[in-house]
Write an enzyme that holds these catalytic residues in place. Structure first.
Site, PDB file in Angstrom:
ATOM      1  N   GLN A  80     -14.418   2.073   0.810  1.00  0.00           N
ATOM      2  CA  GLN A  80     -13.650   1.592  -0.338  1.00  0.00           C
ATOM      3  C   GLN A  80     -13.326   2.799  -1.212  1.00  0.00           C
ATOM      4  O   GLN A  80     -14.197   3.355  -1.868  1.00  0.00           O
ATOM      5  CB  GLN A  80     -14.451   0.548  -1.114  1.00  0.00           C
ATOM      6  N   HIS A 140      -9.880  -5.317  -3.436  1.00  0.00           N
ATOM      7  CA  HIS A 140      -8.550  -5.514  -2.865  1.00  0.00           C
ATOM      8  C   HIS A 140      -8.695  -5.807  -1.381  1.00  0.00           C
ATOM      9  O   HIS A 140      -9.582  -5.295  -0.712  1.00  0.00           O
ATOM     10  CB  HIS A 140      -7.633  -4.316  -3.114  1.00  0.00           C
ATOM     11  N   ASP A 147       0.860  -1.183   0.000  1.00  0.00           N
ATOM     12  CA  ASP A 147       0.000   0.000   0.000  1.00  0.00           C
ATOM     13  C   ASP A 147       0.897   1.235   0.000  1.00  0.00           C
ATOM     14  O   ASP A 147       1.829   1.311   0.801  1.00  0.00           O
ATOM     15  CB  ASP A 147      -0.903  -0.015   1.238  1.00  0.00           C
ATOM     16  N   ILE A 148       0.640   2.198  -0.892  1.00  0.00           N
ATOM     17  CA  ILE A 148       1.477   3.397  -0.927  1.00  0.00           C
ATOM     18  C   ILE A 148       1.107   4.396   0.168  1.00  0.00           C
ATOM     19  O   ILE A 148       1.824   5.370   0.384  1.00  0.00           O
ATOM     20  CB  ILE A 148       1.480   4.085  -2.308  1.00  0.00           C
ATOM     21  N   ASN A 176     -12.858  -3.608   2.188  1.00  0.00           N
ATOM     22  CA  ASN A 176     -13.881  -2.576   2.201  1.00  0.00           C
ATOM     23  C   ASN A 176     -14.734  -2.818   0.955  1.00  0.00           C
ATOM     24  O   ASN A 176     -14.296  -2.539  -0.158  1.00  0.00           O
ATOM     25  CB  ASN A 176     -13.249  -1.184   2.173  1.00  0.00           C
ATOM     26  N   HIS A 182      -6.720  -5.871   2.268  1.00  0.00           N
ATOM     27  CA  HIS A 182      -5.596  -5.311   3.020  1.00  0.00           C
ATOM     28  C   HIS A 182      -5.115  -6.342   4.039  1.00  0.00           C
ATOM     29  O   HIS A 182      -5.929  -6.954   4.735  1.00  0.00           O
ATOM     30  CB  HIS A 182      -6.039  -4.076   3.816  1.00  0.00           C
TER      31      HIS A 182
END
Length: 148
Positions: A93, A99, A29-30, A86, A101
């Site tokens: 989301q 996706h 995750d950025i 989410n 996490h």
């Protein structure tokens, strides 16, 4: 331009890639909530979990379990990892593309976790964060190769 995860999947946007298979790509995750915050991103553009193909849904949990083992073998989330999807905009989301996490946790990290949740999209500290993400990606890729 299509969604950010489709652009990453097609190579039009960079990412700290850890793993790829026919159904998923695994990236960092950025805007991580904790160190080694990993995303399992569907290759299919499926906004909701129910939109994902049956084959991908079946693969999701197996891959997620493997990644929790890799995170723990790398020293992250030894005592706990949040697994979070989410599913829809009301569920927070931000990108309408499925996706999951994986957020490694450690005892006593709640204040820092909450602070990061509030400040994660602010631009300060990005250069240091990018260096950290590069180190984490190298470490996790090495562990993935070793554990294969």
């Amino acid at each position: 331009m299509d969604c950010v995860f489709c652009a990453i999947g097609s190579g039009r946007l960079p990412a700290h890639r850890l793993y790829e298979d026919e159904h998923f790509q695994v990236i960092l995750d950025i805007y991580p909530l904790r160190p080694a915050h990993v995303l399992v991103v569907s290759r299919e553009h499926a906004p909701y979990l129910s939109d994902l193909s049956a084959a991908a849904r079946e693969r999701l949990l197996t891959l997620t379990e493997r990644l929790t083992q890799v995170l723990r073998a790398s020293g992250y989330g030894i005592e706990g990892i949040n697994l979070l999807i989410n599913d829809g905009p009301v569920a927070n989301q931000h990108v309408p593309h499925l996706h999951l996490h994986l957020i490694p946790r450690r005892p006593g990290d709640l204040p820092a976790f909450l602070w990061r949740a509030v400040t994660r999209f602010l631009p300060f500290g990005r250069k240091a964060l990018q260096a950290r993400l590069t180190r984490e990606a190298e470490q996790l890729r090495h562990t993935l190769q070793r554990e294969s």
